[in-house]
Scaffold this motif. Structure first.
Motif, PDB file in Angstrom:
ATOM      1  N   SER A  10      51.539  45.305  45.904  1.00 20.46           N
ATOM      2  CA  SER A  10      52.068  43.970  46.209  1.00 20.46           C
ATOM      3  C   SER A  10      52.464  43.219  44.955  1.00 20.46           C
ATOM      4  O   SER A  10      52.837  42.057  45.006  1.00 20.46           O
ATOM      5  N   LYS A 111      42.496  32.694  50.769  1.00 21.02           N
ATOM      6  CA  LYS A 111      43.965  32.712  50.852  1.00 21.02           C
ATOM      7  C   LYS A 111      44.468  31.553  51.707  1.00 21.02           C
ATOM      8  O   LYS A 111      45.469  30.923  51.370  1.00 21.02           O
ATOM      9  N   ASP A 146      35.092  42.205  44.032  1.00 19.57           N
ATOM     10  CA  ASP A 146      35.711  41.302  45.013  1.00 19.57           C
ATOM     11  C   ASP A 146      35.845  41.955  46.387  1.00 19.57           C
ATOM     12  O   ASP A 146      36.027  41.272  47.383  1.00 19.57           O
ATOM     13  N   VAL A 184      36.912  40.321  37.549  1.00 18.20           N
ATOM     14  CA  VAL A 184      37.665  39.996  36.331  1.00 18.20           C
ATOM     15  C   VAL A 184      38.385  38.662  36.555  1.00 18.20           C
ATOM     16  O   VAL A 184      39.132  38.511  37.535  1.00 18.20           O
ATOM     17  N   SER A 193      44.284  37.977  40.433  1.00 12.38           N
ATOM     18  CA  SER A 193      44.825  38.469  41.697  1.00 12.38           C
ATOM     19  C   SER A 193      46.345  38.353  41.705  1.00 12.38           C
ATOM     20  O   SER A 193      46.890  37.361  41.230  1.00 12.38           O
ATOM     21  N   LYS A 194      46.975  39.397  42.295  1.00 11.71           N
ATOM     22  CA  LYS A 194      48.443  39.394  42.310  1.00 11.71           C
ATOM     23  C   LYS A 194      48.991  38.159  43.001  1.00 11.71           C
ATOM     24  O   LYS A 194      50.029  37.636  42.624  1.00 11.71           O
ATOM     25  N   SER A 195      48.286  37.690  44.035  1.00 11.71           N
ATOM     26  CA  SER A 195      48.879  36.564  44.757  1.00 11.71           C
ATOM     27  C   SER A 195      48.559  35.205  44.130  1.00 11.71           C
ATOM     28  O   SER A 195      49.006  34.200  44.637  1.00 11.71           O
TER      29      SER A 195
HETATM   30  N1  AQP Z   1      39.958  40.420  39.604  1.00  8.34           N
HETATM   31  C1  AQP Z   1      39.458  41.604  39.914  1.00  8.34           C
HETATM   32  N2  AQP Z   1      38.265  42.016  39.411  1.00  8.34           N
HETATM   33  C2  AQP Z   1      37.753  43.236  39.717  1.00  8.34           C
HETATM   34  N3  AQP Z   1      38.394  44.115  40.524  1.00  8.34           N
HETATM   35  C3  AQP Z   1      39.568  43.741  41.049  1.00  8.34           C
HETATM   36  N4  AQP Z   1      40.429  44.364  41.869  1.00  8.34           N
HETATM   37  C4  AQP Z   1      41.482  43.556  42.108  1.00  8.34           C
HETATM   38  N5  AQP Z   1      41.344  42.409  41.443  1.00  8.34           N
HETATM   39  C5  AQP Z   1      40.161  42.488  40.774  1.00  8.34           C
HETATM   40  C6  AQP Z   1      40.217  45.681  42.419  1.00  8.34           C
HETATM   41  O1  AQP Z   1      41.430  46.412  42.337  1.00  8.34           O
HETATM   42  C7  AQP Z   1      41.525  47.255  43.477  1.00  8.34           C
HETATM   43  C8  AQP Z   1      42.869  47.059  44.134  1.00  8.34           C
HETATM   44  O2  AQP Z   1      42.986  45.707  44.518  1.00  8.34           O
HETATM   45  P1  AQP Z   1      44.086  45.118  45.457  1.00  8.34           P
HETATM   46  O3  AQP Z   1      45.354  45.778  45.259  1.00  8.34           O
HETATM   47  O4  AQP Z   1      43.597  45.000  46.839  1.00  8.34           O
HETATM   48  O5  AQP Z   1      43.882  43.710  44.815  1.00  8.34           O
HETATM   49  P2  AQP Z   1      44.667  42.611  44.038  1.00  8.34           P
HETATM   50  O6  AQP Z   1      45.550  43.206  43.055  1.00  8.34           O
HETATM   51  O7  AQP Z   1      43.768  41.565  43.526  1.00  8.34           O
HETATM   52  O8  AQP Z   1      45.268  41.979  45.160  1.00  8.34           O
HETATM   53  P3  AQP Z   1      44.583  40.905  46.092  1.00  8.34           P
HETATM   54  O9  AQP Z   1      44.554  39.599  45.461  1.00  8.34           O
HETATM   55  O10 AQP Z   1      43.237  41.349  46.576  1.00  8.34           O
HETATM   56  O11 AQP Z   1      45.604  40.966  47.158  1.00  8.34           O
HETATM   57  P4  AQP Z   1      47.065  40.380  47.011  1.00  8.34           P
HETATM   58  O12 AQP Z   1      47.992  41.499  46.706  1.00  8.34           O
HETATM   59  O13 AQP Z   1      47.242  39.818  48.362  1.00  8.34           O
HETATM   60  O14 AQP Z   1      47.027  39.368  45.937  1.00  8.34           O
HETATM   61  C9  AQP Z   1      40.355  46.904  44.393  1.00  8.34           C
HETATM   62  O15 AQP Z   1      39.316  47.853  44.242  1.00  8.34           O
HETATM   63  C10 AQP Z   1      39.909  45.566  43.888  1.00  8.34           C
HETATM   64  O16 AQP Z   1      38.523  45.355  44.097  1.00  8.34           O
END
Ligand code: AQP
Length: 327
Positions: A10, A111, A146, A184, A193-195
């Motif tokens: 994403s 969210k 998380d 993190v 977080s990506k979002s």
């Molecule tokens: N901040 C973080 N600290 C530790 N682990 C993290 N992970 C993600 N963010 C942290 C771990 O990475 C794996 C993949 O995560 P993801 O693609 O579901 O997560 P993301 O990149 O942070 O995305 P979001 O926020 O959860 O979702 P969107 O894309 O909606 O923003 C997982 O093992 C996660 O624990």
């Protein structure tokens, strides 16, 4: 031991993904575990509604993972959407999942609080995640801290299915979390977080990375004074340092004498150094998309062989689909 985990395409791969999850994938690769890692494109549909972009992001994430050291010959690397048993199992699991369990999810509540639209897909995200991990008879799921609550929810949903159908049909796996990493922080101090637009992207242009780090908000504490605790700048720097260096950063942070700008330069240098080989490999891989596509196809074949077996067992017990041939 069999492990399974996924990452959403994403947005660009960030430091939170690496330290929370990908680093564990790499450790497990050398620990003789049978590993399945998927590009969670069905999950990404909750935020990305642009087919071309999503397709490109999935391939780009595969390139990131391989550049970081994941070996598609040793692990099954595949697209989640190439396994049709995933949405089928998710539907069955949804029928035994109380809505209240999903409404209590931290990620869902965070969210909504940040103004993201609360679609049914976002609410039922943990059900799809339960299908992802229960479909492969895995023993463990390496994830960031998380995701621990989602994993507990997935285990609970799996146990409910077993209870409803009166048999041990699915095996709820345990979470593997690196305690030293925890969650993190992003550049603003909330979860990276990506979002949330607060990420350090591993494959971003170096000048852009440095610019983002220099932009981390700090207060007006003078160079010589002790700095207040709780800053994401110190936390990120510690995560990228050896234990001895981290100790030294903590000491000087509390003693004073080093300015915020110097810490920011150190953080940028650590980040660039740590991923410079992966960044070079990533550039080479981007010229060979056909290699990545064929790895993803082979990975899907391996994952699907397991998925078919588990889904066959579960769907038969649920009384759906054509039964296995008589006699
Ligand atoms: N901040 C973080 N600290 C530790 N682990 C993290 N992970 C993600 N963010 C942290 C771990 O990475 C794996 C993949 O995560 P993801 O693609 O579901 O997560 P993301 O990149 O942070 O995305 P979001 O926020 O959860 O979702 P969107 O894309 O909606 O923003 C997982 O093992 C996660 O624990």
């Amino acid at each position: 031991m069999r492990v399974v985990s996924g990452i959403q395409p994403s947005g660009p791969t960030h430091l939170g993904n690496y330290l929370g999850a990908i680093e564990q994938f790499l450790d497990l690769q050398t620990a003789a575990a049978e590993a399945l890692y998927f590009i969670a494109d069905l999950h990404a549909l909750t935020t990305v509604h642009d087919g071309q972009r999503l397709h490109a992001a999935s391939l780009s994430l595969a390139a990131d993972l391989v550049a970081l050291g994941l070996d598609p010959e040793r692990v099954a690397l595949f697209r989640q959407s190439d396994i049709p048993e995933v949405p089928a199992l998710a539907w069955l699991l949804a029928t035994v999942t109380p809505v209240g369990l999903l409404e209590r999810g931290h990620a869902y509540k965070d969210k909504l609080a940040r103004g993201l639209s609360g679609s049914a897909g976002l609410l039922t995200y943990p059900v799809l995640m339960a299908a992802d991990i229960l479909l492969y008879d895995a023993d463990a799921v390496p994830v960031g801290a998380d995701q621990q609550q989602h994993l507990e929810i997935a285990r609970e949903i799996g146990t409910k299915l077993n209870r409803k159908l009166g048999a041990l049909l699915v095996k709820p796996p345990r979470a593997l979390v690196k305690p030293a990493v925890a969650i993190v922080p992003g550049l603003d101090g909330t979860k990276m977080s990506k979002s949330y637009g607060n990420t350090l992207d591993l494959f971003a242009d170096e000048a852009e990375l440095r610019r983002r780090i220099m932009g981390i908000q700090t207060d007006s504490t003078p160079v010589e004074a002790p700095k207040p605790l709780g800053s994401p700048l110190l936390a990120l720097l510690e995560l990228l340092s050896s234990p001895e260096e981290a100790e030294e950063h903590r000491r000087s942070w509390s003693a004073g004498g080093v300015g915020y700008a110097a810490y920011k330069h150190r953080l940028a240098d650590r980040l660039v150094e740590r991923f410079s080989a992966a960044r070079a490999q990533r550039r080479r891989l981007s010229e060979r998309p056909e290699l990545l596509e064929s790895s993803l196809r082979r990975g899907a074949e391996r994952a699907r062989a397991i998925a078919r077996e588990v889904w066959g067992r579960v769907s038969t017990a649920a009384g759906i689909g054509s039964p296995p041939a008589f006699g």
